[in-house]
Design a protein around this motif. Structure first.
Motif: not given
Length: 299
Positions: A256-258, A265-277, A280-289
Motif C-alpha cells: 500500500v505504501e508503494a 508521483a503521477e502522471p507516470l510514463h507508461a512503458p512502450s514496446g517490449m517494456h509494455r509486455l 502491462p497496465p493494471g488497475a488504477p493505483l488509487g483503486a488498487r491501494a
C-alpha cells in the motif's frame, strides 16, 4: 517445467484461452484441417516459444540496455526476492516502472530512487509472484492462438489507412465538403472507404473459395479488440490475486505504501514496446491501494 507453466497459464487466463481455442476450431473447420491437429500444433508452438523465451530472456534484455544491479542496489533488492530464483535487471531510465518476465524482474533506476526500502520490498514481492509469471505465459499462449486473426486485423488496418488516403484525395478533388466539414469529412469518408475495401476483399476471398481468410478479414476488426479487452481484464484479475498473495505473506501495508507513493508521483510514463509486455497496465493505483487496504482491515 514448460508443461507446468502452460497448465498454470491456462488456469490464469481461462476465458481468453478458450476464446483463442474457439477461433482456432472455427478456422480449422473452414480450412478443412483436423481440429485436434490444430490444437496440438498451437500447444506445441506455445511450448517451443515459452522454452525459447525462458532461455533467451536475460540475454535479450541485456542487449537492449538492462544491466546487473550494483552492490548497493542488490542489497536493497535481495530481501524482497527471498529464495525466489529470479534474476534482477536494472534499466537506467528516468521513467518509473517495474516489470516481470519469465525468469527476470526488471526495474528502472528511477523506481529505486523513488521508493523507500519498505515500499520497495512490498512492490517487488508482489511482482515476483508466480501468478504474474503465469499471466505473462498465458498472454503468449493466447497471442499465438490469435496469430491468424492478428494478421487479418493488420491487413484490415492497412485497408483502413488506404481508405483514409482515398478520403483525403476525394476531399481535395471536391474542395467544398472539406471546407464545410474540415476534420469530419476526411475521418468519416476514410472510414467509409476503408470499410468498403475490407468488405470487398473479404467477400472476394469467400466467393473465390477462401472462406477462412475472408471471414477473418471481415470480423477481425471486432474480435481482436474484444480479445485485447479480455486479456486486459484477466491481467487486472491476476494483479488482484498477486496482491492477495502479498497480503497473505504479511507485506500488504508495504505494498500500500508503494502504491500511494507511485500515485503521488503521477502522471507516470507508461512503458512502450517490449517494456509494455513486461509491465502491462493494471488497475488504477488509487483503486488498487483502496482495495488492498479494505482487505487488510477485514483480515
Amino acid at each position: 517445467m514448460t508443461l507446468t507453466l502452460i497448465a498454470t497459464a491456462l488456469r490464469r487466463r481461462p476465458f481468453a484461452t478458450l476464446s483463442a481455442a474457439l477461433l482456432l476450431v472455427m478456422l480449422s473447420s473452414l480450412l478443412g484441417a483436423p481440429v485436434p491437429g490444430a490444437i496440438l500444433a498451437w500447444l506445441a508452438a506455445s511450448a517451443a516459444s515459452l522454452e525459447a523465451w525462458h532461455t533467451l530472456e536475460c540475454v535479450i534484455l541485456r542487449r537492449v540496455g538492462y544491466r546487473a544491479p550494483t552492490f548497493a542496489e542488490r542489497e536493497r533488492l535481495e530481501p524482497a526476492l527471498g529464495c525466489a530464483h529470479l534474476e534482477v535487471l536494472v534499466l537506467d531510465s528516468p521513467h518509473v516502472w517495474v516489470g516481470r518476465g519469465l525468469r527476470c524482474i526488471v526495474v528502472t533506476r528511477a523506481m529505486l530512487d523513488l521508493l523507500e526500502d519498505r515500499a520497495l520490498l512490498g512492490l517487488l514481492h508482489e511482482i515476483a509472484s508466480s501468478i504474474r509469471r503465469a499471466a505473462l505465459a498465458g498472454q503468449l499462449l493466447v497471442s499465438i492462438g490469435m496469430l491468424p486473426m492478428l494478421i487479418a486485423f493488420r491487413l484490415a488496418q492497412a485497408l483502413a489507412f488506404l481508405g483514409r488516403l482515398l478520403g483525403m484525395a476525394v476531399g481535395a478533388a471536391l474542395v467544398l465538403p472539406p471546407l464545410a466539414w474540415p476534420r469530419g469529412f476526411v475521418t468519416w469518408a476514410g472510414r467509409i472507404f476503408g470499410g468498403v475495401l475490407v468488405g470487398l476483399l473479404g467477400s472476394a476471398l469467400v466467393s473465390n473459395g477462401f472462406p477462412a481468410p475472408g471471414l477473418s478479414v471481415l470480423v477481425a476488426w471486432a474480435i481482436v479488440p474484444s480479445l485485447r479487452a479480455l486479456l486486459a481484464w484477466e491481467t487486472r484479475r491476476a494483479e488482484a490475486a498477486a496482491d492477495l498473495a502479498t497480503i497473505a505473506d504479511g507485506l500488504g501495508w508495504d505494498l500500500v505504501e508503494a502504491l500511494e507513493t507511485l500515485q503521488a508521483a503521477e502522471p507516470l510514463h507508461a512503458p512502450s514496446g517490449m517494456h509494455r509486455l513486461l509491465c502491462p497496465p493494471g488497475a488504477p493505483l488509487g483503486a488498487r491501494a483502496d482495495r488492498i487496504r479494505r482487505a487488510l482491515t477485514q483480515a
